[in-house]
Scaffold this active site. Sequence first.
Site, PDB file in Angstrom:
ATOM      1  N   ASP A 116     -34.226 -39.144   9.088  1.00 31.52           N
ATOM      2  CA  ASP A 116     -34.532 -38.745   7.704  1.00 31.52           C
ATOM      3  C   ASP A 116     -33.299 -39.850   7.155  1.00 31.52           C
ATOM      4  OD1 ASP A 116     -35.187 -37.806   5.521  1.00 31.52           O
ATOM      5  OD2 ASP A 116     -33.367 -36.436   5.381  1.00 31.52           O
ATOM      6  N   ASP A 158     -32.292 -39.628   3.575  1.00 35.97           N
ATOM      7  CA  ASP A 158     -31.522 -39.134   2.356  1.00 35.97           C
ATOM      8  C   ASP A 158     -30.616 -37.836   2.759  1.00 35.97           C
ATOM      9  OD1 ASP A 158     -32.267 -40.932   0.270  1.00 35.97           O
ATOM     10  OD2 ASP A 158     -33.945 -39.941   0.045  1.00 35.97           O
TER      11      ASP A 158
END
Length: 218
Positions: free
Chosen positions: A7, A9
């Site tokens: 991922d 963010d």
Amino acid sequence: MSLAIFDLDNTLLSIDSDHAWGEFLLEQGAVDPVAYREANDRFMADYEAGTLDIRAFLEVALAPLAENSPEQLAAWHQQFMASRIEPHILPKGEELLARHRSRGDTLLIITATNRFITGPIAERLGVDDLIATEPEVVDGRYTGRVTGTPSYRDGKVTRLQAWLSDKDLMLDNAWFYSDSHNDLALLELVEHPVAVDPDPTLREVAEGRNWRIISLRE
């Protein structure tokens, strides 16, 4: 050699790049200072709560791409990278990428944030493969619409499965690093789920399932 999925963010970055882009546009005077800020903050709160209407969010988030020229957007993004992204790239995140790279693993970033924002970030991190929400482009300009399935929640699984099929790759022995409970569907698919500075909901799940929990901020 395996697939290492990340991922972006609040995992490899210490901020949410989608929300930060909205704040940047507000600083530039490119969007309504009241309505856009309210929407940007509301959608962020919905995301954290796991209640985000992704289509409603994208209708607002992609509108500035359609309202400005490619040249203006490129100039803004260059400023955005320098002022908003570079200071928030986590050194331990880069070290983690480097460890997987040195093992010969295939690196992949998968993010709900759109490709306009995240493409240059993935390039900066040296990750060639990126699955992101895809803004529609017609005749060289953004339309404000999304094309295909947004890579959000179950959509990440859908997009990953299509990507694996296209690359003729498997999920055997794969890793996935994420901070968010919104990524539970994908975390449950991989052999090595890792919670990175997890939100409270993900931390509770990770502890209950004996998943590895790490910090890239400490």
